[in-house]
Write an enzyme that holds these catalytic residues in place. Structure first.
Site, PDB file in Angstrom:
ATOM      1  N   HIS A  52       0.838  -1.191   0.000  1.00  0.00           N
ATOM      2  CA  HIS A  52       0.000   0.000   0.000  1.00  0.00           C
ATOM      3  C   HIS A  52       0.883   1.254   0.000  1.00  0.00           C
ATOM      4  CE1 HIS A  52      -3.564  -2.258   1.782  1.00  0.00           C
ATOM      5  NE2 HIS A  52      -2.570  -3.030   2.189  1.00  0.00           N
ATOM      6  N   GLU A 134       2.411  -0.839   4.363  1.00  0.00           N
ATOM      7  CA  GLU A 134       2.217   0.531   3.885  1.00  0.00           C
ATOM      8  C   GLU A 134       3.569   1.197   3.662  1.00  0.00           C
ATOM      9  OE1 GLU A 134      -0.477   2.241   3.176  1.00  0.00           O
ATOM     10  OE2 GLU A 134      -2.167   1.378   4.286  1.00  0.00           O
ATOM     11  N   HIS A 170      -2.334  -2.830  -3.488  1.00  0.00           N
ATOM     12  CA  HIS A 170      -3.730  -2.683  -3.076  1.00  0.00           C
ATOM     13  C   HIS A 170      -4.616  -2.506  -4.308  1.00  0.00           C
ATOM     14  CE1 HIS A 170      -6.524  -0.776   0.205  1.00  0.00           C
ATOM     15  NE2 HIS A 170      -6.926  -1.954  -0.185  1.00  0.00           N
ATOM     16  N   ASP A 180      -3.536   2.481  -4.939  1.00  0.00           N
ATOM     17  CA  ASP A 180      -2.197   2.539  -4.355  1.00  0.00           C
ATOM     18  C   ASP A 180      -1.512   1.166  -4.456  1.00  0.00           C
ATOM     19  OD1 ASP A 180      -4.278   1.832  -2.351  1.00  0.00           O
ATOM     20  OD2 ASP A 180      -2.598   1.616  -0.978  1.00  0.00           O
TER      21      ASP A 180
END
Length: 206
Positions: A52, A134, A170, A180
């Site tokens: 992400h 992330e 993602h 993303d």
């Protein structure tokens, strides 16, 4: 004791070793526990890594807004953008900051709330059997060499402990709904670093 606490039992006090994963803890990461997780289904096989990107507010790096979001401590009134996500309860397992620092929010044996409605490789509800990472960055923007280095090291550690079969963005597991990490993410560089079989990557980047 909540599921995450029980999963962490025995891991406390272990020395940080770069690239090492033990009892669901990445030992070189800074720990910042999130409540936004629960137990995986009993039959779940953790075989997907989801990449992400996030920054709060969008395009603003550093600061602690992402950590506050993932730990339900974000001041929704601190910025106009925060009001658009007011009440959101989410967390990835990991965040990789711009300087390559890794922060862990959820034990990898637990289910983090990062994927949402999703489908990939013939299965839906991929929160059940994935690990979310992330990258601090703007959706569609570029990422730093330190982030690619940290990401590849983390992915290798995860593959040593789980039967990872796929790694995707993602945007690949929730197409149309999520975008993303976006066009700025260099999948070719990640493939070169990991040296994993091409079949493990999204078809669009093979």
């Amino acid at each position: 004791m909540n599921p995450q606490d029980s999963l962490l039992a025995g891991a406390a006090g272990m020395a940080a070793t770069p690239g090492a994963l033990s009892q669901g803890r990445y030992l070189s990461a800074r720990w910042c526990a999130s409540p936004n997780c629960n137990q995986r289904p009993a039959q779940a096989v953790v075989d997907l890594i989801v990449v992400h990107s996030i920054s709060l507010p969008p395009g603003v790096f550093e600061g602690d807004a992402v950590e506050r979001l993932f730990t339900n401590r974000l001041d929704w009134d601190a910025h106009p953008y925060f009001d658009t996500i007011r009440g959101l309860e989410v967390s990835a397992h990991f965040l990789i900051r711009r300087d390559g620092q890794v922060v862990q929010f959820v034990n990898t044996d637990a289910r983090a709330w990062h994927a949402g409605v999703s489908y990939y490789a013939g299965r839906s509800a991929r929160n059940d059997d994935s690990i979310g990472i992330e990258l601090e960055g703007l959706e569609g923007g570029l990422f730093t060499p330190a982030q690619y280095a940290a990401l590849s090291t983390l992915c290798c550690a995860l593959r040593q402990h789980y039967p990872i079969a796929d790694i995707a963005g993602h945007e690949d597991i929730a197409p149309g709904r999520k975008h993303d990490p976006g066009a700025g993410f260099d999948w070719r560089q990640l493939r070169q670093r990991l040296q994993w079989p091409a079949a493990m990557f999204p078809l669009r980047v093979r």
